[in-house]
Write an enzyme that holds these catalytic residues in place. Structure first.
Site, PDB file in Angstrom:
ATOM      1  N   SER A   1       2.313  -4.428  -7.129  1.00 39.90           N
ATOM      2  CA  SER A   1       1.338  -4.251  -6.044  1.00 39.90           C
ATOM      3  C   SER A   1       1.645  -2.919  -5.373  1.00 39.90           C
ATOM      4  CB  SER A   1       1.433  -5.400  -5.034  1.00 39.90           C
ATOM      5  OG  SER A   1       1.019  -6.604  -5.627  1.00 39.90           O
TER       6      SER A   1
ATOM      7  N   LYS B   1      -6.333  -5.679  -5.308  1.00 38.03           N
ATOM      8  CA  LYS B   1      -5.206  -6.587  -5.071  1.00 38.03           C
ATOM      9  C   LYS B   1      -4.833  -6.629  -3.594  1.00 38.03           C
ATOM     10  CE  LYS B   1      -1.504  -9.111  -5.419  1.00 38.03           C
ATOM     11  NZ  LYS B   1      -0.340  -8.807  -6.244  1.00 38.03           N
TER      12      LYS B   1
ATOM     13  N   LYS C   1       3.647  -5.920   2.876  1.00 35.61           N
ATOM     14  CA  LYS C   1       3.347  -4.598   2.312  1.00 35.61           C
ATOM     15  C   LYS C   1       1.902  -4.517   1.852  1.00 35.61           C
ATOM     16  CE  LYS C   1       3.708  -4.161  -1.823  1.00 35.61           C
ATOM     17  NZ  LYS C   1       4.125  -4.306  -3.216  1.00 35.61           N
TER      18      LYS C   1
END
Length: 314
Positions: A114, A191, A260
């Site tokens: 990611s 994502k 994050k």
């Protein structure tokens, strides 16, 4: 009613004996690499913890542990499954000269981490001179779907490069769950947005349980009700139903990773000049959780940073 479909898999003739690299043998990476090995891929593996690489190679006869970037010489596709794009860049470009130094023209770095899309675009630019390309293909589904090879995959990159990595993608994630996002970096944008929605849903669910329990309701009853009603979600069913109200806190996904991803989504919204107050507030809440609970904690424990109410079932 839901209908289960048979996963779409590549022709074994396209996978048996095909060479690939795999970097990052963590909770997600290990089962993903295992599935590639089971499909007949000849793997070169690397992890920041050398003992993991050696153990993986010992358990998989068609895998070898990399001793350095040169071990990836001649490998057409290198999969990266790492915490963020900064680490991906470090491994690909600077680790003892970088894995890219061993790759030939036409090779592809398949980043399934990611990562921040800006990191992906910068990596692609850095690799252009050597004729190496990047496909960003982050995943969703957690450890259970990593194990079964049924991950959802969000794919960004050039059409010809995406086509070239289908044998790898269709082993790790069913083709029916593969989503073509667009050009380079777009998979990582998608994502981040997906995980922002999950994180925002977590915030709302946690608040509902805190309010309900403070009033005197049983959190188990609250979750059971939500999971058979309009508030139902992956978060309410698995994260809260399976972990927060049981005190298990073991989804296998670290809090720091979700924080994050939410921050990436907030950065994207800000860079586009979008008025996205829910994104900004969710980013703030998960930053609080990151500071209070710590990055290594299971993400299902984030609510502990926002309230002292014990959400375990009465």
């Amino acid at each position: 009613m839901t209908t289960e479909t048979t996963p779409v898999r590549p022709d074994p003739a396209r996978t048996k004996g095909r060479k690939a690299g795999f970097v990052g043998l963590g909770n997600m990476g290990w089962p993903m690499a295992h599935n590639l090995a089971e499909a007949g891929f000849e793997l070169v593996v690397h992890d920041a913890a050398p003992e993991l690489s050696r153990r993986f190679a010992a358990e998989h006869p068609n895998a070898t542990a990399a001793t350095g970037p040169a071990s990836f010489h001649g490998v057409p596709v290198v999969v990266t499954m790492l915490p963020n794009g900064v680490i991906v860049r470090e491994v690909v470009l600077t680790w003892d000269g970088g894995i890219a130094s061993a790759l030939g023209p036409g090779a592809i770095v398949l980043d399934m981490s990611s990562s921040n899309p800006s990191d992906t675009l910068e990596l692609g630019t850095a690799l252009e001179a050597g004729g190496v390309h990047v496909v960003d293909a982050p995943v969703s589904g957690g450890v259970p779907r990593a194990v079964t090879g049924e991950l959802s995959i969000m794919v960004g990159g050039r059409d010809e490069d995406v086509a070239a990595v289908q044998p790898e993608l269709q082993v790790m994630g069913d083709a029916a769950r593969q989503f073509r996002a667009g050009g380079p970096g777009s998979g990582h944008v998608l994502k981040a947005l997906n995980n922002f929605v999950a994180a925002a849903t977590y915030c709302a669910t946690a608040e509902a349980l805190v309010v309900g329990k403070t009033f005197g309701l049983d959190t188990g009853v609250i979750v059971d009700t939500i999971n058979t009603s309009t508030g139902r979600s992956f978060v309410s069913e698995l994260v809260f139903g399976g972990h927060a109200v049981t005190g298990k806190y073991a989804t296998g996904f670290q809090l720091g990773l979700l924080a994050k991803d939410v921050h990436i989504a907030a950065d994207i919204a800000a860079s586009l000049g979008i008025d996205a107050p829910v994104t900004a507030l969710t980013d703030e809440r998960w930053a609080q959780a990151l500071s209070a609970v710590g990055p290594a904690a299971d993400h299902s424990a984030a609510h502990k940073a926002w309230s002292e109410v014990d959400l375990t079932r009465d």
